[in-house]
Design a protein around this motif. Sequence first.
Motif, PDB file in Angstrom:
ATOM      1  N   LYS A  80      14.017  13.026  26.890  1.00  0.00           N
ATOM      2  CA  LYS A  80      13.446  14.058  26.024  1.00  0.00           C
ATOM      3  C   LYS A  80      14.484  14.712  25.129  1.00  0.00           C
ATOM      4  N   ARG A  81      15.711  14.196  25.133  1.00  0.00           N
ATOM      5  CA  ARG A  81      16.768  14.914  24.418  1.00  0.00           C
ATOM      6  C   ARG A  81      16.974  14.435  22.989  1.00  0.00           C
ATOM      7  N   ASN A  82      16.517  13.235  22.696  1.00  0.00           N
ATOM      8  CA  ASN A  82      16.789  12.632  21.400  1.00  0.00           C
ATOM      9  C   ASN A  82      18.265  12.676  21.033  1.00  0.00           C
ATOM     10  N   VAL A  83      19.054  12.204  21.981  1.00  0.00           N
ATOM     11  CA  VAL A  83      20.491  12.110  21.822  1.00  0.00           C
ATOM     12  C   VAL A  83      20.813  10.626  21.874  1.00  0.00           C
ATOM     13  N   GLY A  84      21.530  10.127  20.888  1.00  0.00           N
ATOM     14  CA  GLY A  84      21.827   8.695  20.888  1.00  0.00           C
ATOM     15  C   GLY A  84      23.134   8.414  21.604  1.00  0.00           C
ATOM     16  N   MET A  85      23.090   7.491  22.555  1.00  0.00           N
ATOM     17  CA  MET A  85      24.330   7.194  23.279  1.00  0.00           C
ATOM     18  C   MET A  85      24.617   5.704  23.208  1.00  0.00           C
ATOM     19  N   VAL A  86      25.865   5.371  22.891  1.00  0.00           N
ATOM     20  CA  VAL A  86      26.289   3.970  22.902  1.00  0.00           C
ATOM     21  C   VAL A  86      27.204   3.784  24.100  1.00  0.00           C
ATOM     22  N   PHE A  87      26.866   2.815  24.937  1.00  0.00           N
ATOM     23  CA  PHE A  87      27.593   2.646  26.188  1.00  0.00           C
ATOM     24  C   PHE A  87      28.808   1.758  26.011  1.00  0.00           C
ATOM     25  N   GLN A  88      29.778   2.024  26.855  1.00  0.00           N
ATOM     26  CA  GLN A  88      31.017   1.256  26.812  1.00  0.00           C
ATOM     27  C   GLN A  88      30.746  -0.238  26.942  1.00  0.00           C
ATOM     28  N   SER A  89      29.765  -0.577  27.766  1.00  0.00           N
ATOM     29  CA  SER A  89      29.443  -1.993  27.986  1.00  0.00           C
ATOM     30  C   SER A  89      28.365  -2.479  27.025  1.00  0.00           C
ATOM     31  N   TYR A  90      28.021  -1.663  26.050  1.00  0.00           N
ATOM     32  CA  TYR A  90      26.963  -1.918  25.057  1.00  0.00           C
ATOM     33  C   TYR A  90      25.569  -1.850  25.655  1.00  0.00           C
ATOM     34  N   PRO A 158      18.731   9.836  16.081  1.00  0.00           N
ATOM     35  CA  PRO A 158      19.002  10.867  17.086  1.00  0.00           C
ATOM     36  C   PRO A 158      19.625  12.094  16.434  1.00  0.00           C
ATOM     37  N   GLN A 159      19.580  13.203  17.153  1.00  0.00           N
ATOM     38  CA  GLN A 159      20.166  14.432  16.612  1.00  0.00           C
ATOM     39  C   GLN A 159      21.684  14.370  16.631  1.00  0.00           C
ATOM     40  N   VAL A 160      22.214  13.718  17.663  1.00  0.00           N
ATOM     41  CA  VAL A 160      23.658  13.539  17.732  1.00  0.00           C
ATOM     42  C   VAL A 160      23.945  12.139  18.284  1.00  0.00           C
ATOM     43  N   LEU A 161      25.143  11.655  17.997  1.00  0.00           N
ATOM     44  CA  LEU A 161      25.530  10.309  18.426  1.00  0.00           C
ATOM     45  C   LEU A 161      26.691  10.428  19.406  1.00  0.00           C
ATOM     46  N   LEU A 162      26.539   9.823  20.572  1.00  0.00           N
ATOM     47  CA  LEU A 162      27.587   9.873  21.586  1.00  0.00           C
ATOM     48  C   LEU A 162      28.135   8.469  21.816  1.00  0.00           C
ATOM     49  N   LEU A 163      29.456   8.331  21.726  1.00  0.00           N
ATOM     50  CA  LEU A 163      30.067   7.014  21.880  1.00  0.00           C
ATOM     51  C   LEU A 163      31.068   7.073  23.018  1.00  0.00           C
TER      52      LEU A 163
ATOM     53  N   GLU B 191      19.557   0.679  32.408  1.00  0.00           N
ATOM     54  CA  GLU B 191      18.476   1.642  32.544  1.00  0.00           C
ATOM     55  C   GLU B 191      18.790   2.922  31.788  1.00  0.00           C
ATOM     56  N   GLU B 192      20.071   3.313  31.828  1.00  0.00           N
ATOM     57  CA  GLU B 192      20.416   4.559  31.151  1.00  0.00           C
ATOM     58  C   GLU B 192      20.179   4.453  29.654  1.00  0.00           C
ATOM     59  N   SER B 193      20.478   3.286  29.085  1.00  0.00           N
ATOM     60  CA  SER B 193      20.265   3.191  27.643  1.00  0.00           C
ATOM     61  C   SER B 193      18.781   3.265  27.320  1.00  0.00           C
ATOM     62  N   ALA B 194      17.938   2.767  28.225  1.00  0.00           N
ATOM     63  CA  ALA B 194      16.496   2.894  27.992  1.00  0.00           C
ATOM     64  C   ALA B 194      16.060   4.345  28.117  1.00  0.00           C
ATOM     65  N   LEU B 195      16.593   5.041  29.125  1.00  0.00           N
ATOM     66  CA  LEU B 195      16.295   6.466  29.273  1.00  0.00           C
ATOM     67  C   LEU B 195      16.715   7.210  28.015  1.00  0.00           C
ATOM     68  N   ASN B 196      17.902   6.852  27.545  1.00  0.00           N
ATOM     69  CA  ASN B 196      18.454   7.493  26.371  1.00  0.00           C
ATOM     70  C   ASN B 196      17.590   7.269  25.139  1.00  0.00           C
ATOM     71  N   LEU B 197      16.922   6.137  25.092  1.00  0.00           N
ATOM     72  CA  LEU B 197      16.078   5.850  23.936  1.00  0.00           C
ATOM     73  C   LEU B 197      14.641   6.312  24.146  1.00  0.00           C
ATOM     74  N   GLY B 198      14.425   7.091  25.198  1.00  0.00           N
ATOM     75  CA  GLY B 198      13.125   7.733  25.320  1.00  0.00           C
ATOM     76  C   GLY B 198      12.175   7.096  26.318  1.00  0.00           C
ATOM     77  N   SER B 199      12.668   6.128  27.114  1.00  0.00           N
ATOM     78  CA  SER B 199      11.778   5.469  28.065  1.00  0.00           C
ATOM     79  C   SER B 199      12.019   6.045  29.457  1.00  0.00           C
ATOM     80  N   SER B 200      10.971   6.037  30.289  1.00  0.00           N
ATOM     81  CA  SER B 200      11.166   6.548  31.644  1.00  0.00           C
ATOM     82  C   SER B 200      10.060   6.046  32.552  1.00  0.00           C
ATOM     83  N   GLY B 201      10.263   6.261  33.840  1.00  0.00           N
ATOM     84  CA  GLY B 201       9.225   5.998  34.834  1.00  0.00           C
ATOM     85  C   GLY B 201       8.755   4.556  34.863  1.00  0.00           C
ATOM     86  N   MET B 202       7.437   4.386  34.986  1.00  0.00           N
ATOM     87  CA  MET B 202       6.879   3.048  35.115  1.00  0.00           C
ATOM     88  C   MET B 202       7.110   2.199  33.874  1.00  0.00           C
TER      89      MET B 202
END
Lengths: 358, 575
Positions: A80-90, A158-163, B191-202
């Motif tokens: 619910k945060r609308n925060v964009g995050m890019v993960f180290q492992s992509y 997203p409102q902010v981008l986290l890398l 999973e975290e990247s999916a959560l981050n993009l607005g997905s959750s639960g089932m």
Amino acid sequence: MSTQKNCKGIKIENVGLKFGKTEVLKGVNLEIQPGEFFAFLGPSGSGKSTLLRAIAGFGPTPSGNILIGDQEVTHLPPWKRNVGMVFQSYALWPHMTVRKNIAFGLEERKIPKDQVQQRVDEALELVDLLPLAERRPSELSGGQQQRIALARTVVVEPQVLLLDEPLSNLDANLRVQMRRDILSLQRKLGLTTIFVTHDQEEANTTADRMAVLSEGVIQQIGKPMDLYDSPNNRFVAAFLGSANILDGEIKISDSKPVFISNQGLELSIQHQATGNGSLVFRPQNTRILHNDANQNDMILNGKVIYREFLGSLVRYGVDVKGHLMAVDELHSIGGKHIDEGAEISLGVAMDQTVIVYS
Amino acid sequence: MTSNSTTRKSFLRLPDFSATQWGPGTVATLIAIFLLVVLILPVAKVIFVAFQEPSTGAFTINNFIDFFNASLFRESFINSFYVSAMSVVFATLIALPLAYFTTRFNFAGATLIQTFGIIPLIMPPFVGAVAMQLFFGENGSVNLLMDEWFGFTIPFMEGLNGVILVQSVHFFPFILINLSASLQNIDRSMEESALNLGSSGMRLFRRIVFPLSMPGYVAGASLVFLKVFDDLGTPLLLNVNNMLAPQAYLRISSVGISDPIGYVISVILVAFSLFSLWVSFLALKNKDYATTQKGGGGLLKRDLKKWEKVSCYSVILLILCFVMAPHAALFLLSIATVWSFSPLPDAYTLSHYTEVFDTAGDFISNTLLYAGLAGLIDVLLGTAIAYIVWRTGIWGRKALDFLAMGAVAIPGVVLGIGYLRMFYHMEVPFSDIPLASFWGIIVIALAVRRLPYALRACMAALAQVAVSLEEAAESLGATKTRTIRKIVIPLMSGGILAGFVTSFATAAVELSATIMLVSSEADAPLAYGIYVFMQSAAGRGPGAALGIIAVLIVGVGTYLSHRVIERSKRHRGES
Ligand SMILES: Nc1ncnc2c1ncn2[C@@H]1O[C@H](COP(=O)(O)OP(=O)(O)O)[C@@H](O)[C@H]1O
Ligand SMILES: [Mg+2]
């Protein structure tokens, strides 16, 4: 993709965080301006990722407040945060094509199909990878995966981008190229961005401002050059670049300030201060004297212990009364070198020295 | 080099590899010939006969038409399919909660549960089949109690139900292992990247976790399907004869080896085996979904709330009780004086064990001999093939690997029938015993059936030996042969031993090929002994005692191989 007019600042107020009983973040306060490119810099284990993940909503709920724009998000779930995050492992999903990966966030937002298609194409164009849309992530190189991960994140606006250490899985050449690309992308979109890295060159070259972290505490915040030139404390001085650091005490003798090191080295200084502290100066600001000392030079006598050829520089290790000082000289063709074992004098201009406290 | 005696000699000396005199090419050729004779030709013969007019030998598909015209065979076909499919369903119901709970949540005892989850594999399903009747049968403990308490019973063991129950309780570990591995390989960032993009639960589960664990699930499920479809022992012992494998066995053993129906069934069994293997291959092809990686955060595990914990543990406990039922029942049966129409035995005794040791010692010693020899043959072949595949550029080495692995697709019944047909008219040298009734043929059959397991173990072991270690030895002046002997084999020894034990333990309790090839009780191994004992009511006690002995042999073997693997991992500093 349109430039973001709605980009938000981030405010972190007195944030603390524990994993079980271990405190990993302590009293973090930070304000990041809308549109700013901000870096978290610190050694491995200092809590950078933890802080970044707390902003995205991952990990244990922190104490204190995290605000994005004016909205308090501390207790919001990640989706619910609308925060964009890019993960180290992509973290590209291997069972989806590149297009599906990028479309994911839009689909979760229930955007109509035709718009999804169009926005995915735009995002792919933004990272110059439109031709690869139908590939699987496993068919892409590391750099391409990185770009797709970026595209997947920015496509949802997203409102902010986290890398989080976005460049650490790339090889050295690509890293330099990628950090420029990320910066230009950020400028183009005007996105408030936090970039986590343990590599100070990356932080220095990209960040508008940065925060240096150690052991879960922010040590100093500021522009990269300001932090380098005026470190707040011994940790920051030692962490940013190479530094010669003499630990000791400042006293007033004959109404002039004198620095007395722990090994008993006495130097007159200009700083108006007293008490325990450290005298800091950089190897490149330390000169080997050939009878050309300046008036306001601090003079140190010592013996050359080692000489290292570093390409653009030659670095000498000089023993000054039990302190090992590093001295850098620019290298040029035919340049003369001093041999190990030689007795030499070093000069440091007073205005190139800093006093820090631990 | 071409004389027969030298051939055999070099073959037995395979690990120290007369590579320099012989060249790996010769060894590869010999192995290929061996596999051709003991695997390809018998199976080809079976397929060939299935399409042959019995009297004239002309090509025909009439045998298949006859097969599908007979209602018994149509029914058998449908039953086999139904039982396999339902076993997959029930095995999934057992495996899914175990796999999901233990991998996705922070869960005390997760390792213990996983270990319990694979225990069923150490008991061949047919061994527990009769014992399960005593727990779940019409007059078994559970139904007696249910009748007393609630006034109704459930036909757990009625006909096909019994086969499904026994098979799913036995084979669910294949799904558990594969699915757990898949779930465990999903990095939290997925999973975290999916959560981050607005997905959750089932939605998140459906779009990310489920598809990512699908290949492992399908691989496990198709293996269960294959194993159940091919299994002969369980339906036979439960006296469910209207299925394919029992029909093949009964036709061959009662009508004779010239009856074409046995061959038709064999072709169908092989076709379905190949089909399940193909499905599992498709599921895994290009889908290396293992996403745990450098810079990843490991597995996303969630803490459970109190009530969630209670319900999870209840489900798991229930499943584990169920899963351990065959072992418990078998053990009770082995020490029971009389046990019928009562929830528990009337009294206990050790006499079955003494009886077994007095009268059935041959079964045990035969088993040790056969399984030991089979294991030995397997690791010799496995080591040689592994080396040929990984370390030489011999033409056709992939085909050799494929050939050796091919045994996976051949049901024991089919191999048994093939051997009977092919070797019946050959005689053991210097005697007039048909080769098909010589005990050595059982050893060969066991070796062929277990070769894939041993080969995988040897391949894995060799893959761990860096080529640079060999190059270092060679650069210091060691010849290829000496390098293999002094560097490669010692470094592989852990894996080779593990391969041996796996082959040995599983060969010790194999029934489907054995039952076709045993020609006299004096030559019979344990599995056959259990089968014979279990036929009569009086023999159940001793049969169960033999079963417990078999479980111990396999259990100890499995444990040892596990220890060996762990230890060699530690030696390499991996754990
Ligand atoms: N899930 C976790 N459980 C317990 N401790 C953790 C966890 N994640 C991180 N830590 C600890 O928190 C500290 C900060 O970690 P992290 O934020 O990942 O550091 P950085 O990203 O700066 O390298 C480290 O000491 C690490 O061991
Ligand atoms: Mg980190």
